[in-house]
Scaffold this motif. Structure first.
Motif, PDB file in Angstrom:
ATOM      1  N   GLY A   1       0.809  -1.207   0.000  1.00  0.00           N
ATOM      2  CA  GLY A   1       0.000   0.000   0.000  1.00  0.00           C
ATOM      3  C   GLY A   1       0.841   1.255   0.000  1.00  0.00           C
ATOM      4  O   GLY A   1       0.463   2.275  -0.582  1.00  0.00           O
ATOM      5  N   ALA A   2       2.033   1.194   0.618  1.00  0.00           N
ATOM      6  CA  ALA A   2       2.903   2.368   0.681  1.00  0.00           C
ATOM      7  C   ALA A   2       3.369   2.794  -0.702  1.00  0.00           C
ATOM      8  O   ALA A   2       3.556   3.989  -0.962  1.00  0.00           O
ATOM      9  CB  ALA A   2       4.111   2.069   1.567  1.00  0.00           C
ATOM     10  N   VAL A   3       3.558   1.834  -1.601  1.00  0.00           N
ATOM     11  CA  VAL A   3       3.968   2.175  -2.966  1.00  0.00           C
ATOM     12  C   VAL A   3       2.895   3.033  -3.625  1.00  0.00           C
ATOM     13  O   VAL A   3       3.193   3.997  -4.334  1.00  0.00           O
ATOM     14  CB  VAL A   3       4.220   0.898  -3.791  1.00  0.00           C
ATOM     15  N   GLY A   4       1.633   2.691  -3.388  1.00  0.00           N
ATOM     16  CA  GLY A   4       0.544   3.485  -3.937  1.00  0.00           C
ATOM     17  C   GLY A   4       0.486   4.883  -3.346  1.00  0.00           C
ATOM     18  O   GLY A   4       0.151   5.852  -4.043  1.00  0.00           O
ATOM     19  N   ILE A   5       0.827   4.997  -2.064  1.00  0.00           N
ATOM     20  CA  ILE A   5       0.834   6.308  -1.419  1.00  0.00           C
ATOM     21  C   ILE A   5       1.918   7.196  -2.035  1.00  0.00           C
ATOM     22  O   ILE A   5       1.669   8.348  -2.414  1.00  0.00           O
ATOM     23  CB  ILE A   5       1.083   6.156   0.101  1.00  0.00           C
ATOM     24  N   VAL A   6       3.123   6.659  -2.172  1.00  0.00           N
ATOM     25  CA  VAL A   6       4.238   7.450  -2.685  1.00  0.00           C
ATOM     26  C   VAL A   6       4.083   7.720  -4.182  1.00  0.00           C
ATOM     27  O   VAL A   6       4.656   8.684  -4.707  1.00  0.00           O
ATOM     28  CB  VAL A   6       5.584   6.749  -2.375  1.00  0.00           C
ATOM     29  N   PHE A   7       3.301   6.890  -4.863  1.00  0.00           N
ATOM     30  CA  PHE A   7       3.067   7.126  -6.281  1.00  0.00           C
ATOM     31  C   PHE A   7       2.468   8.509  -6.520  1.00  0.00           C
ATOM     32  O   PHE A   7       2.789   9.171  -7.508  1.00  0.00           O
ATOM     33  CB  PHE A   7       2.138   6.059  -6.851  1.00  0.00           C
TER      34      PHE A   7
ATOM     35  N   THR B   1      -2.390   5.195   5.909  1.00  0.00           N
ATOM     36  CA  THR B   1      -3.004   4.777   7.165  1.00  0.00           C
ATOM     37  C   THR B   1      -1.902   4.654   8.210  1.00  0.00           C
ATOM     38  O   THR B   1      -0.709   4.615   7.872  1.00  0.00           O
ATOM     39  CB  THR B   1      -3.720   3.436   6.998  1.00  0.00           C
ATOM     40  N   PRO B   2      -2.259   4.562   9.504  1.00  0.00           N
ATOM     41  CA  PRO B   2      -1.214   4.431  10.534  1.00  0.00           C
ATOM     42  C   PRO B   2      -0.279   3.249  10.315  1.00  0.00           C
ATOM     43  O   PRO B   2       0.918   3.328  10.618  1.00  0.00           O
ATOM     44  CB  PRO B   2      -2.029   4.267  11.825  1.00  0.00           C
ATOM     45  N   THR B   3      -0.788   2.139   9.756  1.00  0.00           N
ATOM     46  CA  THR B   3       0.068   0.973   9.529  1.00  0.00           C
ATOM     47  C   THR B   3       0.917   1.105   8.267  1.00  0.00           C
ATOM     48  O   THR B   3       1.979   0.494   8.157  1.00  0.00           O
ATOM     49  CB  THR B   3      -0.790  -0.305   9.430  1.00  0.00           C
ATOM     50  N   ILE B   4       0.460   1.899   7.311  1.00  0.00           N
ATOM     51  CA  ILE B   4       1.216   2.114   6.079  1.00  0.00           C
ATOM     52  C   ILE B   4       2.257   3.216   6.239  1.00  0.00           C
ATOM     53  O   ILE B   4       3.303   3.210   5.579  1.00  0.00           O
ATOM     54  CB  ILE B   4       0.250   2.460   4.916  1.00  0.00           C
ATOM     55  N   LEU B   5       2.021   4.162   7.154  1.00  0.00           N
ATOM     56  CA  LEU B   5       2.851   5.365   7.286  1.00  0.00           C
ATOM     57  C   LEU B   5       4.354   5.089   7.427  1.00  0.00           C
ATOM     58  O   LEU B   5       5.160   5.733   6.734  1.00  0.00           O
ATOM     59  CB  LEU B   5       2.356   6.207   8.463  1.00  0.00           C
TER      60      LEU B   5
END
Length: 463
Positions: free
Chosen positions: A59-65, A134-138
């Motif tokens: 999910g973090a990859v999608g956030i940084v995208f 999200t807190p777990t992805i942060l």
């Protein structure tokens, strides 16, 4: 016997205006399609290798995208704006203007990337939360985003150099730089992530390293005289007031497209986050897959744009229409085939990235909805490329804003409230339909005006 630069440039000029359209556009499009596909592949490689670390890391990859979309927005705005002006200047025989435009765009990109890097690094925690982590992805997003921010100046300027080379018909040289960096990234990802045990930060370091290599290769083309448009530091400050507003105006569609892509990704992450990390990961994987698919059409369009710019600048409107028709037909055929493949094998494709059943369920539904839109997508993408390359700034900006802005953002808040997670999966397909409905009348109107103009220059919307 070697050919002098002036003779080589004249040969390229003649080819732009006289060579058969199918072979000319194909010759220019193949390197750009390869470049775009390789870039997309190494982005998917990041997603693939990072996904092995867990659902939250995926999910973090999608956030940084969405952060990378902001960086790309600056680079593409300056690169596409300058590229359009350079191709038309060269088509009109104004080489000195081409030198000034290229110089202003390149040095402005370094400055813009530096501002993004400094601001993002100072407020990394707040930025990642704002982008939908999200807190777990942060924690994963912070580690990944830190290195991406460090590379912002290099990434921005690489996009400019790439577009400047393409605008002069040197697509093969731009392909060399992007492809070398992409292949290197794919090789370095598993080494940094697993062998050196750097985790998700390793994927970002691999990306940063590959971007630096791409920049050095592209920059060397200008140092070695492979580009007609030259980079001259002495032109930056005195020529900035003259050219930057025009570069920005013509590049505004790219800013709209990439900037809104970032906002739309944030909105999608926020809405998917309501349903947990698996939903964010599923939509992230879907986004990377369709970025790969869209690269085919964008690559075709980027092969078409130098031809359109040269011919428009030389008032050869018949060739502009022929080139547009060619990429539209080829795009319709290719994307229809790709869409069929994605629809049928969606479960297998998603499971390659993450075998989490929840991620697969979300990803398969989203992929199949978007695959149904593939046959019509070239209608909107090719229209936007046409308007930008011919300097039709208002129409190009409007169309660029539709797919992931004017239509996407309202749908992102309406559809999930009606259909829940299914509504999240339907946002992009519905935005695609609406974008096509508005792009077709604009393109038809443009060609009618061009037919009436005949051999006369049409510049009602151009700068």
């Amino acid at each position: 016997m070697s050919i002098s630069p002036s003779h080589a440039n004249q040969a390229r000029f003649t080819a732009m205006l006289e060579a058969p359209i199918p072979s000319l556009v194909t010759r220019l499009a193949i390197p750009t399609v390869i470049s775009m596909l390789v870039t997309s592949i190494y982005n998917m490689a990041d997603t693939f290798f990072v996904s092995q670390l867990g659902t939250s890391a995926s999910g973090a990859v999608g956030i940084v995208f969405s952060l990378m979309a902001i960086i790309q927005a600056v680079g593409f705005t300056l690169g596409m704006g300058a590229g359009s002006l350079v191709s038309r200047s060269l088509g009109a025989g104004k080489s000195e203007d081409a030198h000034s435009i290229a110089s202003v765009a390149f040095f402005s990109s370094i400055a813009g990337g530096t501002v993004i890097a400094l601001g993002g690094l100072l407020f990394n925690d707040q930025l990642m939360s704002l982008l939908g982590a999200t807190p777990t992805i942060l924690p994963y997003a912070k580690d990944y985003g830190r290195y991406i921010l460090l590379g912002a100046p290099v990434m921005c300027s690489s996009f400019v150099l790439n577009n400047l080379l393409r605008s002069q018909g040197r697509a093969a040289l731009s392909m060399l730089g992007l492809t070398a960096g992409g292949i290197l990234n794919i090789i370095l990802d598993p080494i940094f992530i697993f062998v050196l045990k750097m985790g998700i930060a390793g994927a970002a370091v691999a990306t940063l390293t590959s971007q630096c290599v791409s920049f050095l290769i592209l920059f060397s083309m200008f140092l070695r005289g492979k580009s007609t448009a030259q980079l001259r530091p002495g032109l930056f400050v005195p020529q900035f007031p003259r050219w930057f507003p025009q570069i920005f105006k013509i590049g505004l569609p790219s800013l709209s497209r990439q900037g809104l892509a970032s906002l739309s990704t944030v909105a999608l992450n926020v809405q998917a986050g309501v349903y947990g990390d698996a939903a964010v990961a599923g939509m992230s994987i879907t986004g990377r897959i369709f970025m790969f698919v869209l690269a085919i059409m964008v690559g075709l369009g980027q092969g078409f744009q130098p031809v359109a710019g040269f011919c428009y600048g030389a008032r050869r409107y018949d060739r502009v229409k022929s080139a547009y028709t060619f990429i539209l037909v080829v795009g319709l055929v290719l994307l229809t085939g790709v869409g069929a493949v994605l629809f049928v094998w969606a479960p297998e494709i998603v499971s390659l990235f993450r075998k989490d059943p929840e991620v697969i369920t979300v990803g398969v539904a989203a992929i199949r909805y978007q695959a149904l839109m593939m046959p019509i997508l070239p209608l909107s993408v090719s229209g936007n490329m046409l308007f930008q390359s011919t300097g039709q700034a208002r129409s190009a900006t409007f169309l660029a804003s539709c797919r992931q802005g004017i239509f996407f953002l309202p749908l992102a808040f309406v559809l999930p409230n009606i259909w829940g997670l299914t509504g999240v999966e339907l946002i992009q397909p519905m935005a695609d339909i609406l974008s096509v409905l508005v792009s077709v009348p604009l393109v038809l109107s443009f060609f009618r005006r061009m037919d009436r103009a005949g051999g006369k220059s049409q510049s009602a919307e151009a700068e």
